[in-house]
Design a protein around this motif. Structure first.
Motif, PDB file in Angstrom:
ATOM      1  N   VAL A 173       0.835  -1.197   0.000  1.00  0.00           N
ATOM      2  CA  VAL A 173       0.000   0.000   0.000  1.00  0.00           C
ATOM      3  C   VAL A 173       0.875   1.255   0.000  1.00  0.00           C
ATOM      4  O   VAL A 173       0.530   2.273  -0.624  1.00  0.00           O
ATOM      5  N   SER A 174       2.028   1.188   0.675  1.00  0.00           N
ATOM      6  CA  SER A 174       2.940   2.341   0.661  1.00  0.00           C
ATOM      7  C   SER A 174       3.444   2.604  -0.751  1.00  0.00           C
ATOM      8  O   SER A 174       3.689   3.760  -1.134  1.00  0.00           O
ATOM      9  N   LEU A 175       3.591   1.550  -1.556  1.00  0.00           N
ATOM     10  CA  LEU A 175       4.001   1.726  -2.950  1.00  0.00           C
ATOM     11  C   LEU A 175       2.899   2.404  -3.763  1.00  0.00           C
ATOM     12  O   LEU A 175       3.182   3.103  -4.739  1.00  0.00           O
ATOM     13  N   TYR A 176       1.666   2.181  -3.369  1.00  0.00           N
ATOM     14  CA  TYR A 176       0.541   2.897  -4.000  1.00  0.00           C
ATOM     15  C   TYR A 176       0.687   4.405  -3.778  1.00  0.00           C
ATOM     16  O   TYR A 176       0.573   5.200  -4.716  1.00  0.00           O
ATOM     17  N   VAL A 194       0.918  -4.945  -8.728  1.00  0.00           N
ATOM     18  CA  VAL A 194       0.920  -4.198  -9.992  1.00  0.00           C
ATOM     19  C   VAL A 194      -0.322  -3.327 -10.078  1.00  0.00           C
ATOM     20  O   VAL A 194      -0.258  -2.168 -10.511  1.00  0.00           O
ATOM     21  N   GLY A 195      -1.466  -3.874  -9.645  1.00  0.00           N
ATOM     22  CA  GLY A 195      -2.714  -3.114  -9.682  1.00  0.00           C
ATOM     23  C   GLY A 195      -2.661  -1.885  -8.800  1.00  0.00           C
ATOM     24  O   GLY A 195      -3.060  -0.787  -9.214  1.00  0.00           O
ATOM     25  N   PHE A 196      -2.135  -2.022  -7.577  1.00  0.00           N
ATOM     26  CA  PHE A 196      -2.038  -0.890  -6.657  1.00  0.00           C
ATOM     27  C   PHE A 196      -1.125   0.194  -7.217  1.00  0.00           C
ATOM     28  O   PHE A 196      -1.445   1.386  -7.172  1.00  0.00           O
ATOM     29  N   VAL A 197       0.038  -0.213  -7.730  1.00  0.00           N
ATOM     30  CA  VAL A 197       0.983   0.761  -8.286  1.00  0.00           C
ATOM     31  C   VAL A 197       0.384   1.443  -9.512  1.00  0.00           C
ATOM     32  O   VAL A 197       0.515   2.657  -9.702  1.00  0.00           O
ATOM     33  N   LEU A 198      -0.299   0.651 -10.349  1.00  0.00           N
ATOM     34  CA  LEU A 198      -0.907   1.202 -11.561  1.00  0.00           C
ATOM     35  C   LEU A 198      -1.993   2.214 -11.205  1.00  0.00           C
ATOM     36  O   LEU A 198      -2.101   3.282 -11.848  1.00  0.00           O
ATOM     37  N   ILE A 199      -2.793   1.913 -10.190  1.00  0.00           N
ATOM     38  CA  ILE A 199      -3.816   2.862  -9.752  1.00  0.00           C
ATOM     39  C   ILE A 199      -3.153   4.142  -9.233  1.00  0.00           C
ATOM     40  O   ILE A 199      -3.580   5.258  -9.548  1.00  0.00           O
TER      41      ILE A 199
END
Length: 403
Positions: A250-253, A302-307
């Motif tokens: 989540v921190s990467l998000y 990948v989804g979290f970072v992409l968002i």
């Protein structure tokens, strides 16, 4: 001198971000000291958010009356005083009382300076401005953690953040005489008001398209905040990740949002806000779809970072487009509306998702996030279609008047 004011605005946004993430970090210590239930932090957050919404809605009228410089100065005094009040609060009642000026001050600064940058600076500055907010939001917990780990004194942590705010107050006070001479907006001249078909003056909220952009802001901030609040719970309970791994993902998000805004500042030199908004929304929706699909857990990262990367340019780009979309004479009032709806989304939509999950399962998280992003995307596209049609019609009218 324009660069000087830009530095002041950047510093103001770092200062604006500093207290935003303090309550969550400090509450475990504050809770035990005051003997308060866990949910009290949520009530404090809602009081702060409520003050921010009210001041955002009032910002158009207040700034037109007193000017951006004076409002920014007084608002900074309010936030600094509120943080000092937090550090000396003897009871929960005082915390709630201090939460009111903290919210009121933050909303006025946010709406006023966003509109100033949108009216006077190019799009890359708006992206970097919100990147600097992220710097402040990141530094706040670091400063507080250093005080808590040292002697468990959260009060000294709040006092230190208040000291940083007071430094900004001094800078804004010294800059006050310059606002009237250099930073005064050309909007201070009486602009020609937009008229309706029957010749009546159109109020900002009555301008066609404003409601669509407000919906976009509501769901943008709802999605951004809901991912931050419930992302870890989804990864732990549905994807079977450890709490530590989920927190890192989540921190990467959030890193995606902060780094994305920094990079977007350079991209916006060549790419329009329209393209940045649409591309970001499509990328964020793609990331939400990745969370929806029954894929291995790594695809969730990948989804979290992409968002995060997709959301990065949307908020600052939509803010920067405000004067272009609705006219400079209305932009400050509409900016206040937008900030109010943004805070409404971040205040109420994440708890709504939490309530729905408590009645069913946290597995609904990606579905709700996808709905939030899709609603933002749809309202934005409808607004684009309306504005395109409006510009075409206005072009035809101009051609007609030539003859």
């Amino acid at each position: 001198m324009a660069a000087f004011f830009l530095i002041i605005i950047y510093l103001a946004f770092i200062s604006l971000g500093l207290p935003d993430s303090l309550l969550g970090v400090t509450w475990p210590v504050m809770q035990s000291e005051f003997g308060a239930p866990l949910e009290t932090a949520g009530l404090l957050f809602m009081v702060i958010a409520g003050g921010t919404i009210v001041s955002s809605l009032m910002s158009g009228t207040v700034i037109k009356r007193f000017g951006t410089g004076k409002v920014a100065f007084v608002s900074s005094v309010m936030t600094a005083a509120a943080l000092v009040g937090f550090s000396f609060s003897p009871s929960l009642v005082w915390l709630f009382l201090c939460a009111i000026p903290l919210g009121l001050g933050a909303g006025a600064i946010d709406a006023g300076l966003n509109n100033y940058v949108a009216a006077h600076y190019k799009a890359h500055h708006m992206n970097w401005l919100h990147c600097f907010w992220g710097v402040g939001a990141t530094l706040g917990p670091i400063v507080m953690a250093s005080f808590i780990s040292g002697n468990n004194s959260w009060r000294n942590g709040y006092l230190a953040i208040a000291g940083i705010q007071l430094l900004l107050v001094v800078i804004l006070f010294l800059a006050l005489p310059l606002w009237d001479r250099i930073a005064v907006s050309p909007l201070s001249k009486e602009p020609e008001q937009e008229k309706s078909a029957d010749g009546q003056t159109v109020k900002p909220f009555q301008i066609k398209g404003v409601k669509l952009t407000l919906i976009a802001f509501l769901f943008y901030c709802g999605a951004e905040s809901a991912i931050g609040l419930w992302g870890s719970s989804f990864l732990v309970n549905v994807k079977d990740l450890s709490i530590e791994t989920a927190a890192k993902w989540v921190s990467l998000y959030f890193a995606g949002i902060t780094v994305g805004r920094f990079v977007t500042g350079f991209i916006s030199l060549k790419v329009s806000n329209y393209t940045l908004i649409r591309t970001g929304q499509a990328m964020a929706l793609g990331g939400a779809i990745l969370l929806l699909l029954p894929l291995p857990a790594i695809f969730s990262l990948v989804g979290f970072v992409l968002i995060g990367l997709g959301l990065a340019p949307i908020f600052p780009s939509m803010l920067h487009e405000t004067p272009t979309r609705f006219g400079k004479e209305h932009s400050q009032t509409i900016m206040g509306y937008q900030m109010a709806l943004a805070y409404t989304g971040s205040t109420f939509l994440p708890p709504l998702l939490g309530f729905m999950a408590s009645q069913s399962t946290i597995a609904i998280f990606p579905f709700v996030i996808a709905i939030f992003i899709a609603a933002m995307f749809l309202s934005s596209e409808l607004l684009n279609a309306f504005l395109k049609k409006k510009h075409l019609l206005s072009g035809q009218k101009k051609k007609t008047t030539v003859f």
